[in-house]
Write a protein that holds these residues in place. Structure first.
Motif, PDB file in Angstrom:
ATOM      1  N   THR A 663     119.788 115.364 137.242  1.00 14.36           N
ATOM      2  CA  THR A 663     118.992 116.595 137.141  1.00 14.36           C
ATOM      3  C   THR A 663     119.218 117.209 138.518  1.00 14.36           C
ATOM      4  O   THR A 663     119.014 116.756 139.597  1.00 14.36           O
ATOM      5  CB  THR A 663     118.272 116.067 136.435  1.00 14.36           C
ATOM      6  N   LEU A 664     118.495 118.578 138.328  1.00 16.91           N
ATOM      7  CA  LEU A 664     118.250 119.544 139.876  1.00 16.91           C
ATOM      8  C   LEU A 664     117.727 119.342 140.256  1.00 16.91           C
ATOM      9  O   LEU A 664     115.969 120.448 140.163  1.00 16.91           O
ATOM     10  CB  LEU A 664     119.298 120.774 140.027  1.00 16.91           C
ATOM     11  N   ALA A 665     116.498 118.438 140.434  1.00 18.80           N
ATOM     12  CA  ALA A 665     114.617 118.365 140.745  1.00 18.80           C
ATOM     13  C   ALA A 665     114.873 117.660 142.740  1.00 18.80           C
ATOM     14  O   ALA A 665     113.231 117.601 142.170  1.00 18.80           O
ATOM     15  CB  ALA A 665     114.033 117.418 139.622  1.00 18.80           C
ATOM     16  N   GLY A 666     115.632 117.292 142.823  1.00 18.00           N
ATOM     17  CA  GLY A 666     115.167 116.655 144.498  1.00 18.00           C
ATOM     18  C   GLY A 666     114.255 117.893 145.365  1.00 18.00           C
ATOM     19  O   GLY A 666     115.375 118.748 145.008  1.00 18.00           O
ATOM     20  N   LYS A 667     114.497 117.266 146.133  1.00 18.06           N
ATOM     21  CA  LYS A 667     112.898 117.874 147.427  1.00 18.06           C
ATOM     22  C   LYS A 667     112.976 117.205 148.205  1.00 18.06           C
ATOM     23  O   LYS A 667     112.230 115.708 148.422  1.00 18.06           O
ATOM     24  CB  LYS A 667     111.749 118.733 147.301  1.00 18.06           C
ATOM     25  N   LEU A 700     109.939 114.466 146.360  1.00 17.02           N
ATOM     26  CA  LEU A 700     110.720 114.749 143.941  1.00 17.02           C
ATOM     27  C   LEU A 700     112.133 114.130 144.698  1.00 17.02           C
ATOM     28  O   LEU A 700     113.069 114.620 144.735  1.00 17.02           O
ATOM     29  CB  LEU A 700     110.532 116.031 143.913  1.00 17.02           C
ATOM     30  N   ALA A 701     112.591 112.937 144.130  1.00 14.69           N
ATOM     31  CA  ALA A 701     113.581 112.345 143.799  1.00 14.69           C
ATOM     32  C   ALA A 701     113.495 110.952 142.603  1.00 14.69           C
ATOM     33  O   ALA A 701     112.389 110.683 142.316  1.00 14.69           O
ATOM     34  CB  ALA A 701     113.961 111.476 145.332  1.00 14.69           C
ATOM     35  N   ASN A 704     113.378 105.019 142.526  1.00 14.51           N
ATOM     36  CA  ASN A 704     113.916 104.316 144.195  1.00 14.51           C
ATOM     37  C   ASN A 704     113.339 104.174 145.714  1.00 14.51           C
ATOM     38  O   ASN A 704     113.542 103.872 146.406  1.00 14.51           O
ATOM     39  CB  ASN A 704     115.564 103.368 143.827  1.00 14.51           C
ATOM     40  N   ILE A 705     113.905 106.339 145.901  1.00 12.98           N
ATOM     41  CA  ILE A 705     113.555 106.604 146.833  1.00 12.98           C
ATOM     42  C   ILE A 705     112.717 107.933 146.432  1.00 12.98           C
ATOM     43  O   ILE A 705     112.046 108.314 148.301  1.00 12.98           O
ATOM     44  CB  ILE A 705     114.881 107.170 147.451  1.00 12.98           C
ATOM     45  N   GLN A 706     111.777 107.853 146.368  1.00  9.01           N
ATOM     46  CA  GLN A 706     110.165 109.189 145.695  1.00  9.01           C
ATOM     47  C   GLN A 706     109.370 108.030 146.741  1.00  9.01           C
ATOM     48  O   GLN A 706     109.080 107.040 146.749  1.00  9.01           O
ATOM     49  CB  GLN A 706     109.792 108.817 144.884  1.00  9.01           C
ATOM     50  N   GLY A 707     109.176 109.551 147.811  1.00 11.49           N
ATOM     51  CA  GLY A 707     108.150 109.110 148.656  1.00 11.49           C
ATOM     52  C   GLY A 707     108.987 108.014 151.044  1.00 11.49           C
ATOM     53  O   GLY A 707     108.048 107.705 151.010  1.00 11.49           O
ATOM     54  N   ASN A 708     110.182 108.095 150.280  1.00 14.04           N
ATOM     55  CA  ASN A 708     110.541 106.883 151.272  1.00 14.04           C
ATOM     56  C   ASN A 708     110.786 107.996 152.616  1.00 14.04           C
ATOM     57  O   ASN A 708     111.241 109.173 152.079  1.00 14.04           O
ATOM     58  CB  ASN A 708     111.514 106.193 150.652  1.00 14.04           C
ATOM     59  N   GLU A 709     111.596 107.610 153.756  1.00  8.78           N
ATOM     60  CA  GLU A 709     111.635 107.807 154.465  1.00  8.78           C
ATOM     61  C   GLU A 709     113.106 108.400 154.411  1.00  8.78           C
ATOM     62  O   GLU A 709     114.069 107.277 153.995  1.00  8.78           O
ATOM     63  CB  GLU A 709     111.346 107.766 155.893  1.00  8.78           C
ATOM     64  N   PHE A 710     114.151 109.160 155.675  1.00  9.94           N
ATOM     65  CA  PHE A 710     115.638 109.256 155.368  1.00  9.94           C
ATOM     66  C   PHE A 710     116.038 107.996 156.260  1.00  9.94           C
ATOM     67  O   PHE A 710     115.512 107.513 157.276  1.00  9.94           O
ATOM     68  CB  PHE A 710     115.962 110.458 156.159  1.00  9.94           C
ATOM     69  N   ALA A 711     117.289 107.777 155.582  1.00 11.03           N
ATOM     70  CA  ALA A 711     118.074 106.802 156.554  1.00 11.03           C
ATOM     71  C   ALA A 711     118.585 107.324 157.643  1.00 11.03           C
ATOM     72  O   ALA A 711     118.341 108.163 158.216  1.00 11.03           O
ATOM     73  CB  ALA A 711     119.051 106.446 155.672  1.00 11.03           C
TER      74      ALA A 711
END
Length: 820
Positions: A663-667, A700-701, A704-711
């Motif tokens: 689904t296209l909900a990522g931010k 928005l993710a 398992n990665i919601q609120g996380n920092e980028f790798a």
């Protein structure tokens, strides 16, 4: 090049000196001969000179550094001219005469420590009625295309606006890494140059076949740009590059689909109409040998055709067992000046890159596994190769001083083959890795063209630089691959590997006759765009940049080579951009910009009824830019807030998610502060430095990665490299350099399941140049990671628990270069 205010101030300064000298000496400076006789007697003391033959502008700059005499002249006066070498003890006047042999240039003492140069009168008379406006040579910037240019600071860039515009007057964040920095650091790959740019982080480590980059937290990928064209994915050589220009933030307003972190544009060396030849041999740790040749000059008696050929061959092993790399680059180019208004450029590049891949080591718990960084997790028989061809042609026509048309067309062809063994699954408790095998052949072709019209005009006390044009890009590729692993239930697969006690090359091995191709793939992309941009200057101190671009992008893919069951997307988007810049004083600029950009199509499998939408980004930025010491030193400070939306994530309905639906909900969001400085602090001390604070978060993710920092993106990072020339101490040609590169702790993957520790790496360099007849010889010795610190450079594009790439240990690199 200095802006108009600085030029006017310099002209007034030199004019005042001329007038003052006239009054003091009571002499009307109407004759070169009279004034030369009066003042030359004060220059009778001899000075030791060691100026090599080559570019006249550089020779005059060296003359000023040795004598302390200030030279003033128009830049056009010496453009394209060469000088003979001056070696030995001469009076300043004798040395200047030797430098000007063969040039139609007259000189005129303005004061005992100031000389003006002007075009020699056509009649053999020493009388000059007036001097044209001049610039001070001792502080003038050399041409960025000059092979002998040692400047760390670049005043103009074209990537951000598609015009040659002063960076100080552009309301965008732009950093340029020139050839002088690359040479001093003995850079081999593009990542070696980009480490001097704030907000850049390596995402591919020391992998031999691909470059990768994070800019402002977002993955840029390996498909960067070269001379304004979208390039093929590869590991790029620095051998034929003049500089690397980086435009921070979304750049879709002129270039179309791009990731929001920024644009990396590699600017190639262009043919010169003054002969220049260079041969360099490098040798270093881990059996590294690199040969480079650079040759350029005019062809024919009419001097309307020039050529350039760049050649590179690299043969190197690695600090990782079994890993080696061979690379070949041949890049000829030609420039044909059909007339004073029209020219054609031809370019061709052929490159080969072969070697063993390095997929890194796995994580155990929260840190990289405790194994030697030389540990190879794969099979010694692994082998990858790429072969690429590029051909391009460009036409430039100047209708007038104000209007110019540029057209370019290019073709790319690439063939990539992979035969790799890597971790499919890993038991952290036992150290046993179940290995998978991937055998693949990928072929790719692309065509692209651009038409760009630039014009300058004035309307109601406002000055405008208009850019408008269109471009088109099409690319297609097909893959025929096989993936074998226990998890896929294939019949044969490589043996397991214990990372703490590896035994290589044992059964049951791989049998492609039993397990044939299982991952065929075909895809094609077509996109074209129209853009318009106006850079308006008003009230003398204000610049308003605004424009937009419309993109139409089509994507087609199939899980079979016969192109059955095609999946297609079709998106059309506008990408507007506006920026405002104000110069309260000549040396300071304040700017702000807003950008909304089309980043790319979504090609993921969407649930029934869901509508496909393209990915977008939105950016707000503000900052300061400063120039000091007559433009020799510049710095910039930027704050940005950048978001990317419509990212594909797992469907919240577990039933659909288990079937692979998205689904296209990522931010995702990145905001931070970046600081860059480059140039000369004194005539002998040059530096380039960076600092970045980067705060990233998935808004928005997936759960398992919601609120996380980028790798792979540290909050704090910085660098500082400096060069000191010992000419002021009487040791001409000797220089030393030192630098530190620092990165804080980073998350290893988007799940934030492990960390890469922070590090500080110290590098150093020592060089010496001298003249040997008509040639300049340079010995150089660099040490990277001088203190032999253990560090980890990356964990893959989006982070991987099984793909952590260590940084190189202490590495020595020497070179001998001959230029003539």
């Amino acid at each position: 090049m200095k802006n108009n205010k600085v030029q006017r101030a310099t002209i007034r300064f030199v004019s005042k000196r001329i007038i003052r000298n006239c009054l003091v000496n009571g002499i009307l400076l109407a004759s070169f001969g009279q004034t030369n006789q009066v003042l030359a007697t004060e220059q009778s003391n001899k000075v030791h000179f060691d100026i090599p033959s080559g570019n006249l502008a550089n020779a005059l700059l060296a003359y000023s550094e040795v004598t302390g005499i200030q030279l003033s002249y128009q830049q056009s006066l010496v453009s394209g001219l060469n000088s003979s070498s001056v070696t030995g003890d001469y009076t300043p006047e004798q040395a200047l005469q030797k430098l000007l042999v063969g040039a139609d240039i007259a000189y005129h003492y303005v004061d005992k420590d100031a000389i003006a140069l002007a075009e020699a009168p056509k009649e053999k008379s020493n009388i000059v009625n007036t001097l044209k406006p001049v610039i001070v040579a001792s502080t003038a910037m050399a041409s960025p295309n000059d092979p002998f240019n040692k400047e760390y600071n670049v005043s103009n860039a074209s990537s951000a606006t598609k015009t040659d515009t002063p960076i100080h007057e552009t309301p965008l964040s732009i950093q340029v890494v020139p050839k002088a920095v690359i040479n001093d650091q003995q850079g081999i790959r593009v990542s070696d140059a980009l480490r001097n740019v704030s907000g850049y982080f390596n995402s591919r480590g020391d992998q031999p076949l691909y470059d990768g980059a994070f800019l402002r937290g977002f993955q840029v990928g390996s498909r960067m740009y070269i001379d304004g064209f979208r390039d093929m994915g590869q590991s790029r050589s620095l051998a034929n590059l003049e500089r690397v220009e980086v435009v921070k933030g979304p750049a879709a307003a002129l270039y179309g689909r791009l990731e929001p972190g920024g644009l990396i544009n590699h600017v190639t060396k262009r043919p010169l109409f003054s002969p220049y030849y260079s041969v360099q041999q490098q040798f270093g740790s881990f059996d590294l040998y690199r040969t480079q040749v650079d040759a350029t000059g005019p062809l024919g008696e009419n001097r309307d055709l020039a050529y350039r050929v760049n050649f590179e061959y690299v043969d190197r092993n690695s600090y990782v067992d079994f890993v080696k790399n061979n690379r070949l680059l041949v890049a000829p180019s030609f420039t044909w000046k059909i007339s004073d208004q029209t020219k054609i450029d031809f370019d061709y590049r052929y490159s080969e890159n072969k070697g063993q891949p390095n997929f890194g080591i796995p994580a155990v718990g929260k840190r990289p596994a405790n194994v030697p960084i030389s540990r190879f997790i794969g099979d010694p028989s692994d082998s990858d190769s790429t072969t690429q061809h590029f051909a391009g042609i460009g036409l430039t026509h100047e209708f007038s001083d104000a209007w110019k048309l540029e057209t370019k067309f290019a073709y790319n062809n690439a063939h990539l083959t992979f035969s790799d063994t890597s971790i499919d699954s890993f038991d952290e408790a036992t150290g046993i890795a179940e290995m998978g095998y991937f055998n693949d052949s990928w072929r790719e072709n692309s065509y692209q063209g651009v038409v760009n019209l630039t014009g300058k005009f004035s309307v109601a006390n406002t000055e405008h630089t208009l850019v408008t044009g269109m471009d088109a890009f099409t690319i297609s590729g097909e893959e025929n691959g096989t993936y074998l692993s226990k998890s896929m239930g294939t019949t044969t697969f490589p043996a397991d590997l214990n990372i703490y006690n590896p035994v290589y090359g044992v059964g049951p091995g791989v049998n492609l006759a039993v397990d044939g191709p299982n991952s065929p793939w075909y895809e094609s992309q077509e996109w074209y765009g129209f853009y318009v941009q106006d850079d308006m200057k008003f009230l003398d101190d204000w610049h308003l940049l605004f424009g937009t671009r419309y993109d139409q992008a089509n994507f087609t893919s199939s899980g079979s080579l016969n192109r059955a069951n095609l999946t297609e997307t079709n998106d059309g988007e506008f990408s507007p951009r506006v920026g405002l810049l104000y110069q309260p004083v000549s040396w300071l600029s304040m700017y702000a910009n807003y950008v909304r950009a089309f980043n790319g199509q979504n090609t993921s499998k969407l649930a029934p009824g869901d509508k496909s939408q393209s990915q977008h980004s939105e950016s707000y930025e503000g900052g300061l830019k400063g120039e000091w010491l007559d433009g020799r030193l510049s710095a910039s400070l930027a704050y940005y807030d950048l978001t990317k939306t419509n990212m594909a994530i797992n469907h919240p309905d577990l039933t659909l998610a288990n079937q692979g639906y998205k689904t296209l909900a990522g931010k995702a969001r990145s905001k931070g502060v970046e600081f860059d400085i480059s140039g000369k602090v004194t005539e002998n001390l040059s530096l380039i430095g960076t600092y970045s604070f980067t705060n990233t978060k998935f808004l928005l993710a997936n759960a398992n990665i919601q609120g996380n920092e980028f790798a792979g993106v540290p909050k704090h990072a910085g660098s500082l490299w400096s060069r000191y020339d010992f000419g002021a101490l009487g040791v001409h040609g000797l220089w030393t350099g030192a630098g530190v590169f620092v990165a804080g702790q980073r998350e290893g993957d988007n799940r934030n399941s492990f960390e890469l520790p922070g590090y500080a790496r110290l590098d150093a360099a020592l060089g010496y140049s001298w003249n040997a007849g008509p040639s300049k010889v340079t010995f150089q010795f660099n040490v990277d990671n001088l203190l032999d610190k253990l560090y980890y450079s990356a964990s893959g594009n989006n982070g991987s628990r099984t793909g952590i790439l260590p940084g190189a240990p202490r590495t020595f690199l020497g070179s001998v270069r001959v230029e003539f």
